[in-house]
Every structure is written in structure tokens, then in C-alpha cells.
Write a protein that holds these residues in place. Structure first.
Motif, mmCIF file in Angstrom:
data_model
loop_
_atom_site.group_PDB
_atom_site.id
_atom_site.type_symbol
_atom_site.label_atom_id
_atom_site.label_comp_id
_atom_site.label_asym_id
_atom_site.label_seq_id
_atom_site.Cartn_x
_atom_site.Cartn_y
_atom_site.Cartn_z
ATOM 1 N N GLU A 168 7.108 8.967 -9.176
ATOM 2 C CA GLU A 168 6.030 8.333 -8.422
ATOM 3 C C GLU A 168 6.067 6.813 -8.578
ATOM 4 O O GLU A 168 5.737 6.075 -7.649
ATOM 5 N N THR A 169 6.471 6.332 -9.754
ATOM 6 C CA THR A 169 6.636 4.877 -9.898
ATOM 7 C C THR A 169 7.814 4.409 -9.042
ATOM 8 O O THR A 169 7.806 3.276 -8.546
ATOM 9 N N TRP A 170 8.823 5.264 -8.876
ATOM 10 C CA TRP A 170 9.954 4.915 -8.015
ATOM 11 C C TRP A 170 9.517 4.829 -6.544
ATOM 12 O O TRP A 170 9.992 3.976 -5.802
ATOM 13 N N THR A 200 0.842 -1.187 0.000
ATOM 14 C CA THR A 200 0.000 0.000 0.000
ATOM 15 C C THR A 200 0.877 1.236 0.000
ATOM 16 O O THR A 200 1.686 1.437 0.899
ATOM 17 N N VAL A 201 0.693 2.077 -1.011
ATOM 18 C CA VAL A 201 1.474 3.305 -1.138
ATOM 19 C C VAL A 201 0.552 4.472 -0.816
ATOM 20 O O VAL A 201 -0.515 4.598 -1.418
ATOM 21 N N PRO A 202 0.937 5.347 0.123
ATOM 22 C CA PRO A 202 0.062 6.476 0.465
ATOM 23 C C PRO A 202 -0.223 7.344 -0.756
ATOM 24 O O PRO A 202 0.676 7.647 -1.539
ATOM 25 N N ASP A 203 -1.465 7.736 -0.916
ATOM 26 C CA ASP A 203 -1.850 8.605 -2.033
ATOM 27 C C ASP A 203 -1.375 10.027 -1.783
ATOM 28 O O ASP A 203 -1.338 10.497 -0.643
ATOM 29 N N ASN A 221 13.168 -8.433 -24.276
ATOM 30 C CA ASN A 221 11.715 -8.423 -24.127
ATOM 31 C C ASN A 221 11.220 -8.974 -22.800
ATOM 32 O O ASN A 221 10.042 -8.840 -22.469
ATOM 33 N N GLU A 222 12.110 -9.598 -22.025
ATOM 34 C CA GLU A 222 11.690 -10.145 -20.732
ATOM 35 C C GLU A 222 12.115 -9.256 -19.565
ATOM 36 O O GLU A 222 11.772 -9.535 -18.420
ATOM 37 N N THR A 223 12.859 -8.196 -19.840
ATOM 38 C CA THR A 223 13.285 -7.261 -18.809
ATOM 39 C C THR A 223 12.159 -6.278 -18.535
ATOM 40 O O THR A 223 11.557 -5.745 -19.470
ATOM 41 N N PRO A 224 11.822 -6.017 -17.260
ATOM 42 C CA PRO A 224 10.737 -5.071 -16.954
ATOM 43 C C PRO A 224 10.964 -3.701 -17.595
ATOM 44 O O PRO A 224 12.099 -3.226 -17.706
ATOM 45 N N LEU A 225 9.885 -3.066 -17.995
ATOM 46 C CA LEU A 225 9.972 -1.746 -18.645
ATOM 47 C C LEU A 225 10.563 -0.704 -17.712
ATOM 48 O O LEU A 225 11.261 0.206 -18.157
ATOM 49 N N ARG A 226 10.301 -0.804 -16.416
ATOM 50 C CA ARG A 226 10.857 0.158 -15.457
ATOM 51 C C ARG A 226 12.379 0.075 -15.423
ATOM 52 O O ARG A 226 13.053 1.084 -15.216
ATOM 53 N N PHE A 272 19.842 5.951 -3.823
ATOM 54 C CA PHE A 272 19.602 5.040 -4.946
ATOM 55 C C PHE A 272 18.141 5.067 -5.369
ATOM 56 O O PHE A 272 17.235 5.100 -4.532
ATOM 57 N N VAL A 273 17.922 5.051 -6.673
ATOM 58 C CA VAL A 273 16.596 4.760 -7.207
ATOM 59 C C VAL A 273 16.414 3.249 -7.099
ATOM 60 O O VAL A 273 17.198 2.484 -7.666
ATOM 61 N N LEU A 274 15.405 2.811 -6.365
ATOM 62 C CA LEU A 274 15.218 1.393 -6.061
ATOM 63 C C LEU A 274 14.095 0.854 -6.945
ATOM 64 O O LEU A 274 12.910 1.021 -6.643
#
Length: 543
Positions: A453-455, A88-91, A125-130, A318-320
Motif C-alpha cells: 500500500e505504501t508502494w 490523492t490516493v484512492p482509499d 541516516n539520510e536515505t528514506p526508510l522506504r 517495477f516497484v516505484l
């Protein structure tokens, strides 16, 4: 140990995961109990001895239950529901959210990054887009170095260097494939900007200080030329490393003393650092802007990290990155040739920005080659709104996990770094129509906000994954300790033997008790001492 698993009450979800593992189906992304995950992480089903050991561990009754499960059936419905509520990520408050108009503006910037992700997403093609998106931003940061910055209202110069770490289970997500694409593109566009792998802090400082290696004359001419060119950007180069957890793990060794502190300092782009080393004398680092791109697995990272790494700012730098929740592999491209436009524009950005002074440049010449300060006046109002929203989430009365407070505290600065990179890449694409310098516009901030925000959500997922690993290791250590003490041990004896704080040991014991693996009893210490709360393995009572 065989009686331990045989007596344990495996949940339906554990039996489902074990059933898939026994027939060679993938199980890594399915949540399960810490004990089951730990056991399967150390077993290779393709190795007969490992398979035999697992069968002994499960026992005849455990095997009968597991083999009665059809591993091809869908995941149990209640399990899906429980796993979806984990992270759960706070809005953000309404005042800090992007409007539809702002989202539309964000979609109109960052074309180079979009093109890179589009190519990489089918080439790997199997590596996540992020992971691909993070690699593309790292490439942009590497091309810029320390030659662009934004001077903020809080009197900080923000340079666009980034530390990025992609974290996912091994094999399935093909992290290395994504890293290899970024490495190949960097070598094609600006090979001199890639640093050799860091050794000791002393050797690393020498590289960052522009000191050529002792065997320089023995190196092939092409590599000598690359090193000489790279020395002009000595501390502005980048590290690309497949297993970053090994770097974290090495921080505790004597020969790596000071490396963690050095990396933390370099992230903040100091003008000047020096060190008087035993072997190399005085080494001076000027105009630092180090960028790091690497990968790790949750299991290895949880072993490598210390508790303080969350609180002292190490991980906050670090960007995690973790795989996107809606991850799906794409159709592989038939032609994975690197698009030359990607290489050309990245190289052009790198070569168009003001070059750093030669190492021998005198002060007056150096002043003429200062990094460019960029106009970013459109950013301050939305940036301040975002920073205030994040700060409110870190208030002492908030429910945010303490380990994420330092991560939240730097997200607005990371978004500013991303906005600078996007602005620079857009600027170079304009060709002859571009202004004298990049301008960081509101649209760049909106796109950067979306990315960061995705980070933020990714950091929550990582913390959960690492928490599971830490709990699993502690539970396994407790089980191993109790296996050698048939009469059980007191809670005090357990946490002292494990050199662990009392609270996590108590939580692990309660979890193991609920799983039916340990049971509580009371025993007197000596003939006249008070009774103490003790625990022992189920079915392993002593004489």
C-alpha cells in the motif's frame, strides 16, 4: 531570454524558491512552477558563470523582487496547503482494509527486515526508510532466487523476484548510500548472486545462460570461483545499478534492441528462453528469476521513459519508490559495522534452500531439485478482496490516471511476492524449530499488504513528479521556439514543429498564458486565409 523572465509574473512561491537557491539553501523538495524548476535544475549556484547567467535571466527587476524575500522564513502557508493535496490516493473500500487485529498480526512477522531497516536507517541516516525497506526485500528475493513459489488459484506460479527502483532528487536523499549498504551485505552473504552490469542484450543473455566470459582464464582465481558458483544460479541472480534511468534511456539505441522486451520476459520467471545470436550461437536461459535494485532521479527518468512504458507493463513490473511523506533524517550511528546476524541469516537462507542443478545435470536428476511449492491457503480470501478492490479502481469509468492502471493491476501479485520473502526469512530465523518448508501465513500477507500500500501511494507521487518534469520540458521547448519567432506562431505550427500531440501543447500554452509568459492573438494565413489562433512571447512583438 532575459526579457522573458523580467516580464514574467513570478508567483510568491517561485520567488521564495529562487531566493533560497540564490543563497545556497536547499529548494529541491519545494514545489514550484515547471519553468522555475527546469531553470534551477540546470544551474549550479556554486559556479560563478552559472550564477551570473541566472542573474541575467532574472533581470534587475526580478532580482530586486527575489532579494526582498527572506529565504530563512517558513514556507508560505497557502503553499503548504496546496502541495499536501497533490497526491490523492484512492482509499480502499472497508471490505479490503486491515482490521486492528490484522495489523497487530502483521507487526509480529518480518523481524529480519525490521533489523535490516533499523541498521540501515542509521548507517545511511539520510536515505528514506522506504528505500531501505525496498533494498531489504530485494536482498531476500536475491537469496531465494527461483527456489520458492506459490501456486495460485488462477493457475500462476508466483516466484518472489522483485524489480525495485528508488526515485528521488539527487544528493539530498542519498540514494547511493542506501544502495551501497545493500550491495555490501549481498557481497558479504552471497557475492556470486550479483550479476555484472548488463551490456548488450546478446552479452546479457549469455550471462543469464551461464556462458563464461571470453577472458575467463585471465580473471583472478577468486573471481573465477565466484563466476563458476554463480553460473549455477545463472538467471536467478540480481542487478544493482545506481542510475536505472540510463538503462531505460539506452533502450532506444540500436545495440540495445530487444533489451526492454527481455527484461519484461525475465520478470515473469520463464522456465525456458533461447536466442540464436550472431556471435555466440544458440544461448539457452533456464529457470529465470531476475531481481533488480536501482535508483533514478525524476528529471532523468522523465527524459528516459516513453509514454508507452506506462501502458505496456514495463513500469508496472517495477516497484516505484519515492521518499515517505513524513521523511526525516535520523541521527547517524557512530558504529556502522554490518551486523553479522543479518549476513548469517541471509547466507543461511540462500544455502538451505534446494540448490539448482548443475548445468550438466541430466533430466532425472533435475526433477529431484524442483523449487519448493509453499502452502499459502490462509491468503486467498484477503488476497482476492484486495485484488477486487484494486480492479474496481481501474474500471473504465473510474477517475484513475490511465498510466497507473497497469501498476494497480499487479499490486496483489507484488504483495504475494513480499509475503513469500517475509515467510522465508521468518522460517530461517526459527533455526532447528522450523518446519520442513516455509509456510506463508495470513500475518505475512497482512504485513505485505501494508508494504505494498505504501508502494501504491508512492506510484502516485512519482507520477506527479514526472508529470511536472514533462510539463516543464514542453513549456521550455515552446518558449524556446517562440523566442525565435517574434510575430508568434499558430497552435498548429507549434505542435507540428515540436512533433507533439495537440492537447498537451494547448494545455502548456494556456498555463504559460496564465503565467504571463505568452499571449494569444489571431493572425491571418496569407491574404485571404482564415484567422488562426496564435501565440507569442510577452514583450517580444515583431516589427
Amino acid at each position: 531570454m532575459s526579457s522573458l523572465i523580467a516580464e514574467a509574473n513570478l508567483s510568491p512561491h517561485d520567488t521564495y524558491v529562487l531566493a533560497r537557491a540564490l543563497v545556497g539553501l536547499d529548494w529541491h523538495d519545494l514545489p514550484c512552477s515547471p519553468l522555475t524548476r527546469l531553470i534551477l535544475s540546470h544551474v549550479d549556484i556554486s559556479v560563478p558563470d552559472d550564477l551570473a547567467a541566472l542573474r541575467r535571466l532574472l533581470g534587475p527587476e526580478g532580482l530586486r523582487v527575489i532579494l526582498s524575500v527572506d529565504p530563512e522564513t517558513p514556507l508560505p502557508e497557502d503553499y503548504r496547503q496546496r502541495s499536501s493535496d497533490v497526491n490523492t490516493v484512492p482509499d480502499l473500500p472497508e471490505s479490503a482494509r486491515l482490521t486492528p487485529e490484522q495489523q497487530e498480526q502483521a507487526a509480529g512477522v518480518g523481524r529480519w527486515l525490521d533489523d535490516y531497516v533499523a541498521w540501515a536507517s542509521t548507517a545511511a541516516n539520510e536515505t528514506p526508510l522506504r528505500f531501505h525497506e525496498g533494498a531489504g526485500l530485494w536482498l531476500g528475493a536475491l537469496a531465494i532466487g527461483r527456489r520458492l513459489y506459490v501456486h495460485t488459484p488462477w493457475r500462476q506460479r508466483v516466484f518472489p523476484n522483485l524489480y525495485i527502483m528508488s526515485v528521488a532528487v539527487s544528493t539530498y536523499y542519498r540514494k547511493s548510500a542506501g544502495l551501497n549498504l545493500a550491495h555490501d551485505l549481498a557481497r558479504a552473504a552471497m557475492p556470486h548472486m550479483i550479476l555484472p552490469q548488463p551490456g548488450s542484450p546478446e552479452a546479457f543473455m549469455s550471462m543469464l545462460g551461464g556462458v563464461l566470459p571470453p577472458n575467463f582464464e585471465d580473471i583472478p582465481a577468486r573471481d573465477r570461483e565466484r563466476l563458476v558458483k554463480g553460473n549455477r544460479y545463472a538467471a536467478q541472480r540480481g542487478i544493482l545499478r545506481d542510475e536505472l534511468s540510463a538503462l531505460f534511456k539506452s533502450f532506444g539505441r540500436d545495440y540495445m534492441s530487444g533489451m526492454k522486451e527481455l527484461l519484461m520476459q525475465l520478470y515473469d520467471c520463464p522456465d525456458y528462453l533461447d536466442s540464436n545470436t550472431n556471435n555466440r550461437g544458440l544461448v539457452v536461459i533456464r529457470d529465470a528469476a531476475l531481481s533488480i535494485l536501482g535508483a533514478a532521479t525524476p528529471a532523468e527518468l522523465s527524459v528516459a521513459l516513453s509514454h508507452n512504458d506506462w501502458h505496456n507493463g514495463t513500469l508496472a513490473r517495477f516497484v516505484l519508490l519515492t521518499p515517505e511523506p513524513d521523511y526525516a533524517e535520523r541521527i547517524a550511528a557512530r558504529d556502522t559495522t554490518m551486523p553479522q546476524d543479518l549476513v548469517r541469516l541471509l547466507r543461511q537462507l540462500h544455502e538451505t534452500l534446494p540448490a539448482p542443478p548443475e548445468p550438466q545435470a541430466i533430466d532425472d536428476r533435475q526433477s529431484a531439485l524442483e523449487p519448493w511449492s509453499l502452502v499459502a491457503t490462509e491468503l486467498w480470501e484477503p488476497l482476492n478482496a484486495y485484488e477486487r478492490a484494486l480492479r474496481d479502481m481501474t474500471a473504465p469509468t473510474s477517475s484513475l490516471d490511465d498510466r497507473l492502471r497497469t501498476v494497480y493491476g499487479r499490486l496483489h501479485v507484488q504483495a504475494l511476492k513480499v509475503a513469500i520473502i517475509l515467510a522465508a526469512l521468518d522460517w530461517i530465523e526459527l533455526g532447528e524449530r522450523k518446519p520442513n518448508k516455509p509456510i506463508v501465513r495470513a500475518a505475512h500477507w497482512y504485513r505485505a499488504r501494508q508494504i505494498v500500500e505504501t508502494w501504491r501511494a508512492s506510484a502516485h507521487r512519482l507520477l506527479h513528479d514526472l508529470g511536472e518534469s514533462e510539463e516543464a520540458r514542453l513549456e521550455m521547448r515552446i518558449l524556446k521556439l517562440l523566442a525565435s519567432h517574434a510575430n508568434g506562431l499558430s497552435v498548429r505550427d507549434i505542435y507540428r514543429a515540436l512533433r507533439s500531440p495537440r492537447k498537451p501543447v494547448l494545455e502548456a500554452l494556456k498555463a504559460l498564458e496564465q503565467d504571463g509568459q505568452v499571449e494569444q492573438h489571431y493572425a491571418r494565413s496569407g491574404q485571404h486565409g482564415p484567422k488562426a489562433e496564435c501565440y507569442r512571447l510577452v514583450g517580444l512583438e515583431g516589427p
